[in-house]
Write an enzyme that holds these catalytic residues in place. Structure first.
Site, PDB file in Angstrom:
ATOM      1  N   CYS A  62     -13.206  -8.095   6.022  1.00  0.00           N
ATOM      2  CA  CYS A  62     -12.290  -7.879   7.138  1.00  0.00           C
ATOM      3  C   CYS A  62     -13.071  -7.303   8.314  1.00  0.00           C
ATOM      4  O   CYS A  62     -13.888  -6.398   8.147  1.00  0.00           O
ATOM      5  CB  CYS A  62     -11.180  -6.902   6.733  1.00  0.00           C
ATOM      6  SG  CYS A  62      -9.632  -7.726   6.362  1.00  0.00           S
ATOM      7  N   LYS A 121       2.033   2.300   8.528  1.00  0.00           N
ATOM      8  CA  LYS A 121       0.869   1.701   9.182  1.00  0.00           C
ATOM      9  C   LYS A 121       0.552   2.416  10.491  1.00  0.00           C
ATOM     10  O   LYS A 121       1.419   2.564  11.342  1.00  0.00           O
ATOM     11  CB  LYS A 121       1.119   0.226   9.481  1.00  0.00           C
ATOM     12  CG  LYS A 121       1.263  -0.661   8.257  1.00  0.00           C
ATOM     13  CD  LYS A 121       1.507  -2.103   8.683  1.00  0.00           C
ATOM     14  CE  LYS A 121       1.736  -3.011   7.490  1.00  0.00           C
ATOM     15  NZ  LYS A 121       2.014  -4.402   7.911  1.00  0.00           N
ATOM     16  N   CYS A 138     -12.756 -12.511   8.207  1.00  0.00           N
ATOM     17  CA  CYS A 138     -13.732 -13.554   8.523  1.00  0.00           C
ATOM     18  C   CYS A 138     -14.331 -14.124   7.237  1.00  0.00           C
ATOM     19  O   CYS A 138     -14.989 -13.400   6.481  1.00  0.00           O
ATOM     20  CB  CYS A 138     -14.844 -12.989   9.404  1.00  0.00           C
ATOM     21  SG  CYS A 138     -16.083 -14.217   9.873  1.00  0.00           S
ATOM     22  N   CYS A 183       0.822  -1.217   0.000  1.00  0.00           N
ATOM     23  CA  CYS A 183       0.000   0.000   0.000  1.00  0.00           C
ATOM     24  C   CYS A 183       0.853   1.263   0.000  1.00  0.00           C
ATOM     25  O   CYS A 183       0.329   2.355  -0.216  1.00  0.00           O
ATOM     26  CB  CYS A 183      -0.929   0.002   1.212  1.00  0.00           C
ATOM     27  SG  CYS A 183      -2.100  -1.369   1.252  1.00  0.00           S
ATOM     28  N   CYS A 225      -8.206  -8.966   1.284  1.00  0.00           N
ATOM     29  CA  CYS A 225      -8.809  -7.718   0.801  1.00  0.00           C
ATOM     30  C   CYS A 225      -7.820  -6.879  -0.001  1.00  0.00           C
ATOM     31  O   CYS A 225      -8.223  -5.926  -0.677  1.00  0.00           O
ATOM     32  CB  CYS A 225      -9.331  -6.893   1.978  1.00  0.00           C
ATOM     33  SG  CYS A 225     -10.656  -7.681   2.908  1.00  0.00           S
TER      34      CYS A 225
END
Length: 380
Positions: free
Chosen positions: A162, A135, A156, A131, A145
């Site tokens: 997410c 973070k 999940c 990305c 994702c």
């Protein structure tokens, strides 16, 4: 179509299989309970009052369960705001450097004004290469994702999404209402399930007692009553353990990831680094207004990018001692922990140790400013 693109498309399609399975089970349970049990069985035995009570209670649990499940699935997980992305010049310098030490220097300068208090296990700035951003605390990159998710708990498969800052409350309510839904169905079906086994274990319905309000008087309900009890009981047991575990996590203010890998602060590893006391921890997820606690409406506190930490305002040496003795448990219940906006955040973790000595613990005072807002997207 490139192989990687084709693989991602297949992943997205397969990701909806568990959701479709849950949807099928829920739709079948609705039909089995409302049509086969209440309408075709209980109402024909003359118990009209019981039928009405069962149907009203069932639909209450059903609506809340479906609502929370829907919100968990279609609430888009929040990603870090633009302040955490490197500028074009910083990104260019970072990519040209081959020395990890110099790359870290670039990241430290970029992160100096960000509210970041945690690092990697090697004391490095947590940077996402995919990305291309620094973070925030508690954020992690989700490979499913393909994005960084704020306060990521886990991905999940049952919701194909997410679970993170924006939908963790919905996920907790989904577990709660699925638990209550399964418990109610199992408890109300149990009476007719027992009659099926004890009163009518014979080869044909003609041999059953005609005066008994048993499900075998209505052959179409036999299969549904039998499996409805087993399925609801099975899901109740499995969801109960998961819900209990996440209640413990909320009480400790941890994510599933943090429960397995405790965050690293300037004073060392601290699994309770974000814990402010049980009451404050619960309010971080469910909000300050109790009227919204049981409703699948976003009410969590904070912006998802910065979180109050229990030892952040202390001298590193004192913090280390406090962490070892767990001396700050009382902090969570008595002192406020405001979250600073990104524009006015002072990063204590990334400053030099000499600044700690110069400024002292007074650096912990939070400045006032405008708040950041997290927009919760609902994908239709």
């Amino acid at each position: 179509m490139a192989p990687w693109t084709l693989w991602r498309c297949c992943q997205r399609v397969v990701g909806w299989v568990p959701v479709l399975f849950i949807t099928f089970v829920v739709v079948w349970s609705y039909y089995a309970y409302v049509v086969e049990l209440c309408v075709s069985t209980i109402s024909r035995t003359g118990e009209k009052g019981k039928t009405v009570v069962y149907l009203v209670a069932f639909h209450l649990f059903f609506v809340m369960f479906v609502w929370s499940y829907w919100m968990t699935i279609f609430t888009s997980p929040a990603s870090p705001s633009k302040e955490f992305y490197l500028s074009n010049s910083e990104k260019e310098r970072y990519e040209k450097e081959f020395s990890q030490e110099r790359q870290q220097d670039i990241l430290r300068r970029a992160a100096r004004d960000l509210p970041i208090y945690t690092t990697s296990a090697s004391k490095a700035i947590r940077y996402c290469e995919k990305c291309q951003l620094i973070k925030p605390d508690r954020a992690h990159h989700c490979s499913a994702c393909d994005r960084c998710v704020l306060k990521m708990d886990h991905h999940c498969p049952w919701v194909n999404n997410c679970v993170g800052f924006t939908n963790y409350k919905f996920f907790m309510l989904f577990l709660l209402y699925s638990l209550l839904y399964c418990l109610f169905v199992a408890a109300t079906v149990l009476e007719y399930f027992i009659k099926f086994w004890t009163l009518c274990r014979r080869k044909s319905t003609e041999n059953c007692p005609k005066n008994e309000p048993t499900v075998l008087n209505f052959p179409s309900a036999k299969f549904h009553v039998l499996f409805l009890f087993f399925v609801s009981a099975m899901f109740f047991v499995s969801v109960l353990s998961l819900f209990s575990y996440h209640c413990w996590l909320v009480g400790k203010n941890r994510t599933t990831i943090e429960s397995f890998r405790a965050p690293m602060f300037s004073y060392g590893i601290d699994g309770n680094g974000f814990s402010l006391g049980c009451s404050k921890n619960w309010r971080q997820v469910f909000g300050d207004e109790k009227k919204y606690w049981l409703v699948p409406i976003f009410s969590s506190l904070g912006d998802g990018c910065s979180f109050p930490a229990r030892l952040v305002g202390m001298d590193p040496e004192q913090a280390s001692v406090a962490n070892q003795s767990d001396y700050v448990r009382s902090i969570g219940s008595n002192q406020p922990f405001p979250i600073k906006p990104l524009s006015e955040s002072k990063n204590r973790l990334l400053d030099s140790e000499s600044q700690w000595l110069e400024n002292g613990a007074e650096e912990g005072v939070t400045k006032s400013g405008t708040n950041n807002h997290v927009t919760v997207e609902i994908e239709n």
